[in-house]
Design a protein around this motif. Structure first.
Motif, mmCIF file in Angstrom:
data_model
loop_
_atom_site.group_PDB
_atom_site.id
_atom_site.type_symbol
_atom_site.label_atom_id
_atom_site.label_comp_id
_atom_site.label_asym_id
_atom_site.label_seq_id
_atom_site.Cartn_x
_atom_site.Cartn_y
_atom_site.Cartn_z
ATOM 1 N N ASN A 134 51.838 50.738 -1.442
ATOM 2 C CA ASN A 134 51.467 49.745 -0.436
ATOM 3 C C ASN A 134 52.274 48.459 -0.588
ATOM 4 O OD1 ASN A 134 49.997 49.010 1.875
ATOM 5 N ND2 ASN A 134 48.466 47.923 0.666
ATOM 6 N N VAL A 135 53.570 48.630 -0.889
ATOM 7 C CA VAL A 135 54.497 47.501 -0.950
ATOM 8 C C VAL A 135 55.772 47.906 -0.218
ATOM 9 C CG1 VAL A 135 53.593 46.631 -3.137
ATOM 10 C CG2 VAL A 135 55.501 48.253 -3.159
ATOM 11 N N SER A 136 56.565 46.921 0.176
ATOM 12 C CA SER A 136 57.845 47.227 0.820
ATOM 13 C C SER A 136 58.965 47.367 -0.196
ATOM 14 C CB SER A 136 58.205 46.136 1.827
ATOM 15 O OG SER A 136 58.360 44.888 1.173
ATOM 16 N N THR B 3 60.046 46.282 -4.707
ATOM 17 C CA THR B 3 59.633 45.764 -6.009
ATOM 18 C C THR B 3 60.871 45.299 -6.770
ATOM 19 O OG1 THR B 3 59.832 47.925 -7.093
ATOM 20 C CG2 THR B 3 57.666 47.362 -6.187
ATOM 21 N N HIS C 190 59.174 37.237 -2.896
ATOM 22 C CA HIS C 190 59.846 38.487 -2.547
ATOM 23 C C HIS C 190 60.700 38.963 -3.719
ATOM 24 C CE1 HIS C 190 62.399 41.399 -0.456
ATOM 25 N NE2 HIS C 190 61.490 41.375 0.512
ATOM 26 N N GLU D 119 53.322 37.637 -7.236
ATOM 27 C CA GLU D 119 52.548 37.290 -6.042
ATOM 28 C C GLU D 119 53.237 36.208 -5.220
ATOM 29 O OE1 GLU D 119 47.923 35.975 -4.984
ATOM 30 O OE2 GLU D 119 48.704 35.831 -7.036
ATOM 31 N N ASN E 287 56.022 43.071 -9.332
ATOM 32 C CA ASN E 287 56.116 42.064 -8.279
ATOM 33 C C ASN E 287 55.407 40.799 -8.742
ATOM 34 O OD1 ASN E 287 57.659 42.985 -6.090
ATOM 35 N ND2 ASN E 287 55.991 44.272 -5.334
ATOM 36 N N TYR F 87 53.612 48.061 -12.092
ATOM 37 C CA TYR F 87 53.262 49.347 -11.495
ATOM 38 C C TYR F 87 53.554 50.480 -12.479
ATOM 39 C CZ TYR F 87 53.462 46.408 -7.354
ATOM 40 O OH TYR F 87 53.261 45.395 -6.449
#
Length: 406
Positions: A370-372, A374, A340, A337, A335, A323
């Motif tokens: 749009n992620v919880s 990283t 977690h 894929e 992240n 990112y």
């Protein structure tokens, strides 16, 4: 510059974690401390531990000289015009809260605007949320570009004649974006607003000149720049600080106390209530000496090379998303894929590699991405390309482990 020699100045790095050589990649959260800082703290407590300003005995004089000497080092380090503009705090968070409490609440009214960005650390969000609630002001956000950078055109459109405060981090602790705070300050001033800068992620890594930036306030922490925890700095232009009421009261900031009225000391002590952060300031002064000896330009060049090397190597890991912009400070947030971030960090820790996982005190930015959460690897002057290679090897093992298990 021999950065392998510099690494040897950090004794904590010479250890094994889970049977593996420690690879510390979490300096954006807190940096490690060189011997020069450890020794300065130890010397203060062993040889001249005393309170400052109030006593005339020898230890008190030495402590005062050390404390105020550190203030002069900070002044020079950030090029403030006077030590009156350098206030010691518990950290960047406290410094930003002082601005929100002492300046914002006294100067904002309904209809005024506070402008920040989606990438801000919570310490540069919540104080402004609370100031807006207390005064009726409106909180606005400069939108981010697709790569997580700020467009000056967007800033021009967001900052208006109603804007009274603009507050932006100089470097993002998640994206690594290096924000154009000098240009943002010019836009803010053109519209009659003041400019505050969160310098927690920039001051340890690059030269900061508050007069050149023309910011009105600047906040940073010692513990991210080889100094002690619980110590930070608020820089503020003298004219603004003189017209602000203190955020805390008692002890060191007192001039005269009557039964019903009291008066405050002059700057900078007006904002330093109670026994000040003596050891912390002395440790910060030693950290500044250390960083200046290495050279901030050398540190910045070293970290840019590491970040570029890391992005190149990490991009080869299948299913890994990075990112932020291509041109960045010395950190990489990512992240893998279907894995977690906390699982990534746990497997890496088993390999002796320390990274950060979570929302990084930037939940609005996580929502924007749009992620919880990283994972983040952050570099400093003691890191090497070998550390990056170990990280990449650990990421490949992580991916293989979760592919085989699930």
């Amino acid at each position: 510059m021999d950065f392998s020699y510099i690494r040897k100045q950090f004794p904590i790095l010479d250890q094994k974690v889970n049977g593996k050589d420690l690879v510390y990649l979490d300096s954006a959260a807190t940096s490690q401390k060189p011997l020069a800082v450890i020794d300065a703290l130890s010397k203060y407590y062993r040889e001249y531990n005393s309170n400052v300003h109030r006593g005339v005995h020898t230890l008190g004089t030495k402590a005062t000289d050390g404390y105020e000497g550190a203030r002069e080092k900070v002044r020079r380090f950030i090029n403030a015009s006077s030590t009156e503009e350098v206030i010691f705090t518990r950290g960047a968070t406290t410094a930003l809260n002082i601005v929100a409490l002492s300046y914002a609440r006294a100067n904002l009214k309904p209809g005024d605007e506070i402008v920040i960005t989606h990438m801000e650390h919570h310490a540069n969000v919540i104080p402004w949320q609370q100031a807006a609630k207390a005064t009726g002001a409106q909180l606005k956000y400069i939108p981010l570009q697709e790569d997580g950078t700020i467009s000056l055109e967007d800033a021009e459109n967001t900052i208006t004649g109603n804007t009274k405060i603009v507050s932006v981090m100089q470097v993002s602790n998640v994206l690594g974006s290096i924000n154009p705070v000098k240009e943002l300050a010019a836009i803010a001033h053109k519209n009659g607003a003041i400019m505050a800068v969160d310098g927690a992620q920039s001051t340890p890594h690059m030269k900061v000149d508050v007069q050149d930036l023309d910011c009105d306030f600047f906040a940073f922490s010692a513990h991210k720049m080889c100094g002690p925890t619980g110590t930070g700095v608020l820089y503020g232009k003298k004219a603004l600080l003189e017209n602000m009421e203190p955020a805390e009261f008692g002890g060191e900031m007192i001039d005269f106390v009557g039964l019903y009225e009291s008066t405050w000391k002059e700057l900078p002590w007006k904002f330093e209530a109670g026994t000040p952060i003596i050891a912390g300031a002395i440790g910060l002064g030693a950290a500044i000496d250390f960083l200046e000896e290495v050279g901030l330009d050398n540190i910045l060049e070293h970290e840019h090379k590491l970040a570029a090397y890391a992005m190149e190597k990490m991009s080869e890991v299948e299913g890994l998303t990075i990112y932020g912009p291509k041109e960045r400070a010395g950190l990489v947030t990512f992240n893998i894929e279907d894995v977690h971030p906390h699982d990534v960090a746990t497997v890496l820790d088993a390999e002796g590699i320390a990274v950060r996982a979570g929302h990084h005190c930037a939940q609005p930015l996580m929502k924007w991405l749009n992620v919880s959460s990283t994972a983040r690897a952050s570099f400093y002057l003691y890191n090497t390309e070998e550390d990056v290679d170990q990280l990449v090897s650990g990421l490949i093992k992580t991916k293989e482990y979760f592919t085989n298990v699930f």
